[in-house]
Design a protein around this motif. Structure first.
Motif, mmCIF file in Angstrom:
data_model
loop_
_atom_site.group_PDB
_atom_site.id
_atom_site.type_symbol
_atom_site.label_atom_id
_atom_site.label_comp_id
_atom_site.label_asym_id
_atom_site.label_seq_id
_atom_site.Cartn_x
_atom_site.Cartn_y
_atom_site.Cartn_z
ATOM 1 N N PHE A 56 0.823 -1.218 0.000
ATOM 2 C CA PHE A 56 0.000 0.000 0.000
ATOM 3 C C PHE A 56 0.856 1.266 0.000
ATOM 4 C CE2 PHE A 56 0.215 -1.088 4.617
ATOM 5 C CZ PHE A 56 0.751 0.092 5.123
ATOM 6 N N SER A 57 2.136 1.133 0.356
ATOM 7 C CA SER A 57 3.020 2.305 0.431
ATOM 8 C C SER A 57 3.671 2.660 -0.897
ATOM 9 C CB SER A 57 4.110 2.051 1.478
ATOM 10 O OG SER A 57 3.547 1.843 2.758
ATOM 11 N N ARG A 94 4.188 3.981 -4.650
ATOM 12 C CA ARG A 94 3.610 5.127 -5.355
ATOM 13 C C ARG A 94 4.187 5.176 -6.764
ATOM 14 N NH1 ARG A 94 1.767 10.364 -3.762
ATOM 15 N NH2 ARG A 94 2.363 9.942 -1.595
ATOM 16 N N VAL A 115 -2.885 4.580 -3.824
ATOM 17 C CA VAL A 115 -2.386 3.501 -2.985
ATOM 18 C C VAL A 115 -1.566 2.572 -3.868
ATOM 19 C CG1 VAL A 115 -4.367 1.947 -3.358
ATOM 20 C CG2 VAL A 115 -3.069 1.799 -1.219
ATOM 21 N N SER A 157 -7.605 -0.368 7.871
ATOM 22 C CA SER A 157 -6.260 -0.278 7.288
ATOM 23 C C SER A 157 -5.264 -1.195 7.990
ATOM 24 C CB SER A 157 -5.750 1.165 7.351
ATOM 25 O OG SER A 157 -5.534 1.578 8.692
ATOM 26 N N ASN A 210 -3.802 10.389 -5.695
ATOM 27 C CA ASN A 210 -2.405 9.991 -5.868
ATOM 28 C C ASN A 210 -1.442 11.104 -5.472
ATOM 29 O OD1 ASN A 210 -0.990 7.631 -6.538
ATOM 30 N ND2 ASN A 210 -0.309 8.502 -8.489
ATOM 31 N N VAL A 256 -1.958 7.645 2.320
ATOM 32 C CA VAL A 256 -3.120 6.954 1.785
ATOM 33 C C VAL A 256 -4.386 7.460 2.475
ATOM 34 C CG1 VAL A 256 -4.269 4.716 1.495
ATOM 35 C CG2 VAL A 256 -1.771 4.867 1.307
ATOM 36 N N TYR A 292 -7.425 5.987 3.045
ATOM 37 C CA TYR A 292 -7.948 4.626 2.916
ATOM 38 C C TYR A 292 -9.408 4.601 2.488
ATOM 39 C CZ TYR A 292 -8.990 -0.223 4.151
ATOM 40 O OH TYR A 292 -9.384 -1.541 4.111
ATOM 41 N N VAL A 332 -9.869 6.104 -1.194
ATOM 42 C CA VAL A 332 -9.265 5.208 -2.186
ATOM 43 C C VAL A 332 -10.149 3.996 -2.410
ATOM 44 C CG1 VAL A 332 -7.409 3.519 -2.473
ATOM 45 C CG2 VAL A 332 -6.858 5.909 -1.959
ATOM 46 N N ARG A 370 -1.021 4.150 6.801
ATOM 47 C CA ARG A 370 -1.240 4.939 5.596
ATOM 48 C C ARG A 370 0.028 5.512 4.971
ATOM 49 N NH1 ARG A 370 -4.299 10.345 7.740
ATOM 50 N NH2 ARG A 370 -4.836 10.336 5.528
ATOM 51 N N ARG A 382 3.116 6.346 2.678
ATOM 52 C CA ARG A 382 3.458 6.109 1.265
ATOM 53 C C ARG A 382 4.831 6.682 0.955
ATOM 54 N NH1 ARG A 382 -0.519 7.660 -3.389
ATOM 55 N NH2 ARG A 382 0.485 5.894 -4.428
#
Length: 892
Positions: free
Chosen positions: A245-246, A248, A255, A293, A334, A339, A341, A344, A862, A864
């Motif tokens: 999920f991190s 990019r 996500v 999450s 983006n 994130v 959550y 998204v 969350r 990223r």
């Protein structure tokens, strides 16, 4: 044909050795002995039609029950030869795992095609079959050969070795005509060129010598299997850990997704890294809010989270206006630093439903989807039904559903029938899981093609509102909560809220639930991390009425009777020692100007200065319910104070037998301990140390050895264990015996006498890292405690002078280099720690890089990457520096 087995194995009185042929545990072959050490037995055996190879294991039996058997993934084996070979004589030694079993794993040695063994002509009856285990040849385009001092073995001429036959992965056999050999003779195994047959490498060690008594006609002799080693350096690789999920990229939807994972694997391969480690990717969707999450509370051990779908790999949306709206939202989400959550998942779910509506006929009728459905129907159907019912009733707690609360297979199959009016809503979840399967398999297969290990993560628990809790409740204890005892990162323990396992039930079907789970992971990954491996020895089980972890107890465990407690010199008083101790001094100290409010509402006066909790607030859950929704500082402080009152006990009753007790964990820091006399404190500490550090070692060892050999050998994946926390002495015993890689972290040394771990002394079978997702990054840790940082700077790094307040790039690079040069087989660093050495590239906001805070059970997962993968791939100077560091450390 006749089979004779011979093995040396020292038994104790009442034990005997038997042979389990072709996994037939019902009819083992009994062996006999005269001295309790040398065992022999002969049996007549009729091979099944078309049987080429026979496998077998040795077992120790007591009173007709198998108490131990060889557990390695590779059994003993022999090949059925020609009609003249009527008697096979096997000399064996007990073998669990090969000496370097990691080399046999799919992480370093993918399963590959094998050949049939050689078979001599029917005129040859006296034979010798050599058997060898060797995993180091497949990727080198080499084969195993045998060469020796007699003419039949090539007379040591490097161009005349005999080729052996790989009859199963990494298992090599060759059968020779005994009459062609001159006894005694010397021989060696060798790596030979697959094309020319010439020797390219000789096995290490002195020559082997072969002595044998004359064989009778029809006898085939099989000496002990040999493990073949070549003089090669230890396997050592480097890699990166990052949650999916991190990730990019310029095209992701706020996500990370499985398409981004493939790109990240490409970056790893280009920088000479050989491993990418991720966090759990299972579906955690329960409430639809950010609390979902948390990746370690899945609703399915098989299904993946829909948010990991790479929408770019799906058919284009034909509705141009809708596509434009989604693209606008994608760009907005983006661009966020973290994130979102909820947003998204809302938009990705809507997009997936739009694509499904558009493409459902084509997808559901495709051959590939039909095969996927057939292969996964056992879990996919109840998962899809669960998701449908969760959305229909608006709640994941299946016990509250007006229908289907009790899982009935026939009812769910009817609900999922293609003719059912609910079918389209249910089939949507089939489509999502199929898409995820295709995309993850593509990413992991790409990793295999590049020689990159993709390492998955198996959480120790599941959600109590999960598909498995609904369909297979008999495997779980719903009246307990799994967690962890207190440690330096969470002084009140951790309460994960997950149900614990009913190991007694799981044992009855040989842990099928776990074996199926591991097998599913092996479709994608070549290595995996066992989250909280201590849970397979014992789990910290917290009663459902508790919020914190302090009132937990290990399960299974050996509780203490009042008589045993007294034997340590502590006079057991049940009322004082098992009920919360509350007095006037505590209330004044803990609550200050709120003390009267506490007295009036939460406690009741008993006698003198002693108080007790009111019945309506005598558990932490009752207190939690009272303060629900109150977020002001006073309410939060009051709540925590009341929690502390309730956990202020010396002993916790056993959950099965309330007349037996466990000393409360970390109670030495609480008020009730200070009420004891000096002698009582000494007695309690003796009892405490015995209970937590000595009492259970043999017991927990046997508990782990019931499960872990079966599970770790059920797939070819490389096994790594997260062995942090309150680690009993028996854990290293088991991990060493099963060759499970340990986790080594310098700031969490395994030796309690050391402030920091010694990187240069890590074991080969280990994964070393600077920190995990549950810890601060290297830069974050550097700023947490100036005293600790100063000790590390001077004593571990050997620097003089003032300590930098923030970790400069050169210092981070030095720490990374120390880890790369460690003896650990795997050096896997978080992406944040890799980038820390580049002051221009790394995130200027140190605090934002933290993934999880274990002390906070409601942490928002969350984080990223602060740059895109596309930009990362273009960081030439940074990437070349990683290549140089990895190559110079010998990890490529």
């Amino acid at each position: 044909m006749k089979l004779t087995f011979r093995i040396q194995y020292r038994t104790v009185w009442g034990e005997d050795i038997r042979v389990i042929l072709n996994d037939d545990t019902e009819h083992p072959i009994a062996l006999s002995t005269r001295d309790g050490n040398n065992w022999i037995g002969t049996t007549n055996y009729e091979a099944p039609v078309a049987c080429v190879q026979v496998t077998y294991r040795y077992g120790v039996f007591c009173n007709g029950v198998c108490v131990r058997k060889e557990f390695g993934a590779i059994p003993h084996s022999f090949d059925i030869g020609n009609a003249q070979q009527t008697h096979y004589i096997m000399d064996d030694c007990w073998r669990d795992l090969p000496a370097a079993s990691y080399k046999y794993s799919s992480a370093f040695n993918e399963p590959h095609p094998c050949v049939k063994p050689n078979q001599l002509n029917n005129h040859v009856g006296n034979c010798i079959t050599f058997r060898a285990l060797c995993p180091e040849l497949y990727n080198k385009k080499q084969e195993l050969g045998i060469i020796g001092s007699c003419n039949a073995l090539g007379n040591w001429e490097y161009c005349r070795p005999l080729r052996m036959y790989e009859v199963q992965p990494n298992v090599w056999h060759i059968t020779l005509d005994a009459s062609s050999l001159t006894f005694p003779f010397e021989y060696k195994f060798a790596a030979i060129n697959a094309k020319t047959g010439a020797v390219e490498e000789w096995e290490s060690g002195p020559n082997r010598t072969f002595h044998i008594q004359p064989l009778l006609r029809g006898e085939t002799y099989l000496p002990m299997e040999s493990e073949v080693f070549f003089n090669l350096p230890a396997t050592k690789i480097a890699g990166t850990a990052i949650p999916v999920f991190s990730l990019r990229s310029e095209g992701s939807f706020g996500v990370g997704d499985f398409g981004d994972l493939l790109t990240f694997i490409e970056w790893a391969a280009q920088t000479h890294q050989k491993a990418v480690q991720i966090l759990p990717i299972n579906d955690t969707t329960m409430t639809g809010t950010w609390t979902d999450s948390y990746p370690y509370s899945s609703i399915s051990i098989y299904a993946f989270h829909p948010m990991f779908t790479d929408l770019r790999q799906l058919p284009a949306l034909k509705d141009k206006e809708a596509a434009a709206r989604f693209e606008k939202e994608r760009i907005r989400l983006n661009a966020l630093p973290q994130v979102d959550y909820e947003e998204v998942n809302l938009h990705k779910r809507n997009y997936l439903k739009a694509i499904f509506k558009q493409e459902k006929e084509a997808i559901l009728s495709s051959k590939d989807f039909q095969q996927f459905f057939a292969d996964n129907k056992n879990w996919l159907l109840p998962y899809a039904a669960f998701c449908f019912l969760r959305e229909k009733y608006g709640i994941p707690e299946f016990t509250t559903w007006p229908e289907y609360a009790d899982y009935q297979k026939e009812e769910i199959e009817a609900l999922c029938d293609p003719e059912s009016e609910s079918y389209e809503d249910i089939a949507y979840h089939y489509f999502v899981q199929y898409s995820l399967h295709v995309q993850l398999l593509k990413a992991c297969d790409y990793g295999r093609s590049k020689g990159v290990i993709v390492k998955g993560d198996i959480p120790i628990g599941i959600s109590r509102t999960s598909v498995e809790a609904w369909t297979e409740p008999y495997y779980f204890n719903m009246n307990g909560q799994a967690g962890a005892p207190p440690d330096a990162f969470s002084t009140k323990g951790q309460n994960w809220g997950l149900p614990t396992y009913n190991w007694e039930v799981m044992e009855k079907d040989n842990y099928q639930w776990w074996r199926l789970r591991f097998s599913k992971m092996a479709e994608y990954f070549t290595a995996y991390r066992i989250d909280h491996i201590l849970g397979f020895f014992r789990i910290w089980e917290i009663p459902t009425h508790s919020v914190h972890g302090l009132l937990g107890q290990f399960s299974p465990a050996l509780p203490m009777s009042p008589e045993e407690i007294r034997s340590f010199g502590l006079d057991f008083n049940k009322e004082f020692m098992t009920q919360p101790f509350i007095n006037e001094y505590m209330l004044q100290t803990m609550f200050g100007d709120k003390v009267n409010y506490v007295k009036e509402n939460f406690v009741v006066h008993r006698h003198h200065d002693i108080y007790a909790m009111r019945p309506e607030f005598d558990t932490q859950r009752k207190v939690e319910a009272f303060f629900a929704g109150k977020t002001d500082v006073d309410s939060l402080n009051l709540k925590e104070g009341l929690y502390a009152l309730i956990s202020n006990v010396l002993f916790v009753p056993d959950r099965k037998n309330p007349d037996m007790y466990h000393p409360r964990i970390a109670v030495q820091n609480d008020y009730i301990f200070n009420r004891l006399t000096w002698n009582e404190k000494e007695a309690f500490n003796r009892l405490y140390n015995h209970y937590y550090y000595q009492r259970h070692n043999e017991f927990w060892y046997s508990e782990a050895m019931k499960k872990l050999p079966i599970l770790t050998q059920s797939t070819p994946m490389l096994v790594c264990g997260e062995d942090l926390g309150m680690v009993p002495d028996c854990v290293p015993w088991v991990m060493d015996q099963l060759q499970i890689l340990s986790l080594e972290i310098q700031r969490m040394p395994k030796d309690p006498k050391c402030e920091f771990g010694h990187v240069y002394a890590y074991p080969l079978r280990s994964v070393c890292t600077i920190g995990t997702h549950d810890m601060s990054t290297l830069r974050g840790w550097w700023e947490e405690d100036a005293t600790v940082t100063e000790h590390f700077y001077h004593s571990e790094l050997g620097h003089w002078g003032d300590v930098p307040k923030q970790a400069p790039g050169w210092l981070c690079k030095e720490v990374i280099e120390h880890h790369l040069k460690s003896p650990s087989m795997l050096c896997i660093l978080t992406w944040q720690d890799w980038t820390a050495m580049d002051e221009e590239l790394r995130n200027p906001n140190v605090d934002s890089e933290r993934i999880n805070i274990p002390a906070n059970p409601r942490h928002y997962w969350r984080w990223r990457m602060h740059i895109t993968l596309e930009r990362l791939m273009k960081q030439t100077e940074f990437n070349e520096e990683i290549i140089r560091m990895i190559d110079e450390s010998g990890r490529y």
